[in-house]
Design an enzyme around this catalytic site. Structure first.
Site, mmCIF file in Angstrom:
data_model
loop_
_atom_site.group_PDB
_atom_site.id
_atom_site.type_symbol
_atom_site.label_atom_id
_atom_site.label_comp_id
_atom_site.label_asym_id
_atom_site.label_seq_id
_atom_site.Cartn_x
_atom_site.Cartn_y
_atom_site.Cartn_z
ATOM 1 N N PHE A 138 -2.366 10.063 8.421
ATOM 2 C CA PHE A 138 -2.690 8.851 8.774
ATOM 3 C C PHE A 138 -4.037 8.077 8.678
ATOM 4 O O PHE A 138 -4.121 7.643 7.886
ATOM 5 C CB PHE A 138 -1.561 8.566 10.298
ATOM 6 C CG PHE A 138 -0.590 8.885 10.366
ATOM 7 C CD1 PHE A 138 0.281 7.907 10.500
ATOM 8 C CD2 PHE A 138 0.802 9.788 10.404
ATOM 9 C CE1 PHE A 138 1.819 7.873 9.928
ATOM 10 C CE2 PHE A 138 1.833 10.260 10.190
ATOM 11 C CZ PHE A 138 2.449 8.704 9.950
ATOM 12 N N GLY A 166 6.346 -4.805 16.847
ATOM 13 C CA GLY A 166 6.854 -4.367 15.468
ATOM 14 C C GLY A 166 6.009 -2.773 16.176
ATOM 15 O O GLY A 166 6.494 -1.410 15.165
ATOM 16 N N TYR A 190 0.507 -1.163 -0.007
ATOM 17 C CA TYR A 190 0.026 0.327 -0.033
ATOM 18 C C TYR A 190 0.473 1.255 0.091
ATOM 19 O O TYR A 190 0.588 1.543 -0.538
ATOM 20 C CB TYR A 190 -0.669 0.223 1.130
ATOM 21 C CG TYR A 190 -1.826 1.220 1.743
ATOM 22 C CD1 TYR A 190 -2.584 1.799 0.096
ATOM 23 C CD2 TYR A 190 -1.645 2.194 2.846
ATOM 24 C CE1 TYR A 190 -3.366 2.957 0.342
ATOM 25 C CE2 TYR A 190 -2.374 2.906 2.574
ATOM 26 C CZ TYR A 190 -3.350 3.865 1.963
ATOM 27 O OH TYR A 190 -3.869 4.939 2.207
#
Length: 330
Positions: A174, A286, A141
């Site tokens: 975002f 992560g 993406y």
């Protein structure tokens, strides 16, 4: 002058279409309705029901409606899902952009606002992301959207050399949340707000992953922006291009401060009016402690600012979502 909004029947695209109509702009939407809904659009906005990857169909819609500018939002927008479906993601996001640019060139259309993403930055090792922060996308993406940005820049350079300039800008952001158009809501099965709202509507407790980060309340901090503020920035950018301004290549639509996951979840629980406590679990691998972008450049050039609070985001999203009995539109 008439603007084409690709992906115009989607959650963000429909908000952009509503905002442009409210600003007095003539708008046409293009969407294949794979995830968008015709009912999200204002009744006065025509819909070209075609795929953005079919350049001939896109050109026909542009020509039939005398389009003079494009706001390009149509894309496969899910970072996590794009890892499972990279070919589909690249076809939709890059091929779709090339299709739009080709149709624009055929018809001499000379302005485009590209709806990009802060996913182009990946996981930056900085406290505040700016437009100069290096891009390191970590999903198909993010990679495909960055490639689309570059395609627009290179096409603009080619057209400038040929004496047919293409004025453009890309807006990076975002997490888009909230609602400002009646019955228009985030229906994605992959985004935080609808997931939390669906859980709360069932009486289930939402989960918070990690409470020991180096942040004010120990939970991850992210950049959440109200969809109405994002839509407003697209309108201002379109108006600036209409007036002949040359905008900068990229703008971050960032809060500058961010909001913690705990703040978001607590606000959702309060808006839902349910008596549950979030389930606190360990960190996910992560997950960075903080990712927040600066909106200073957009503030200067596009009058960008956060006009809505976290409570505004949550209350408006909850009121519009079918899980809370909101006025859904098909």
């Amino acid at each position: 002058m008439t603007w084409l909004v690709t992906g115009g029947a989607g959650y963000i695209g429909a908000h952009v279409a509503h905002a442009m109509v409210d600003a007095g702009l003539d708008v046409v939407a293009l969407d294949n309705l794979s995830s968008g809904r015709r009912g999200f659009l204002p009744d006065t906005v025509p819909l070209g029901w075609v795929s953005v990857t079919d350049q001939d169909d896109v050109r026909d819609v542009m020509e039939e409606n005398a389009i003079t500018g494009v706001v390009h939002l149509a894309a496969f927008k899910y970072a996590g899902e794009s890892v499972k479906r990279p070919l589909h993601t690249w076809r939709q996001n890059l091929d779709g952009t090339l299709s739009v640019l080709g149709a624009m060139q055929d018809l001499g259309i000379d302005r485009i606002v590209f709806s990009s993403t802060a996913a182009v930055y990946g996981t930056p090792d900085v406290d505040l992301v700016t437009e100069e922060t290096p891009t390191h996308p970590e999903s198909p993406y993010g990679s495909s959207k960055l490639a689309a940005e570059r395609a627009i820049v290179e096409q603009a350079a080619a057209r400038r050399s040929a004496g047919a300039p293409l004025r453009h800008t890309a807006l990076r952001y975002f997490n888009v949340v909230g609602s400002s158009a009646p019955g228009v809501y985030d229906s994605s099965p992959h985004n935080l707000f609808p997931l939390v709202m669906d859980a709360l509507s069932r009486g289930d407790a939402p989960r918070i992953f990690g409470t020991d980060y180096d942040t004010p309340d120990g939970t991850c901090v992210r950049d959440y922006v109200h969809v109405a503020d994002v839509a407003a920035a697209h309108v201002v950018a379109a108006q600036a291009l209409d007036s002949g301004e040359d905008l900068r290549t990229t703008y971050n639509l960032g809060s500058g401060t961010g909001t913690s996951v705990r703040e978001i979840v607590d606000a959702c629980i309060e808006a839902a009016g349910v008596d549950v406590a979030p389930v606190l679990t360990g960190r996910r691998p992560g997950d960075p402690a903080r990712i927040v972008a600066s909106g200073r450049r957009a503030s200067h050039d596009l009058d960008w600012r956060m006009r809505h609070t976290v409570r505004d985001m949550v209350d408006s999203a909850w009121a519009a979502h079918p899980a809370a009995g909101g006025p859904a539109r098909g």
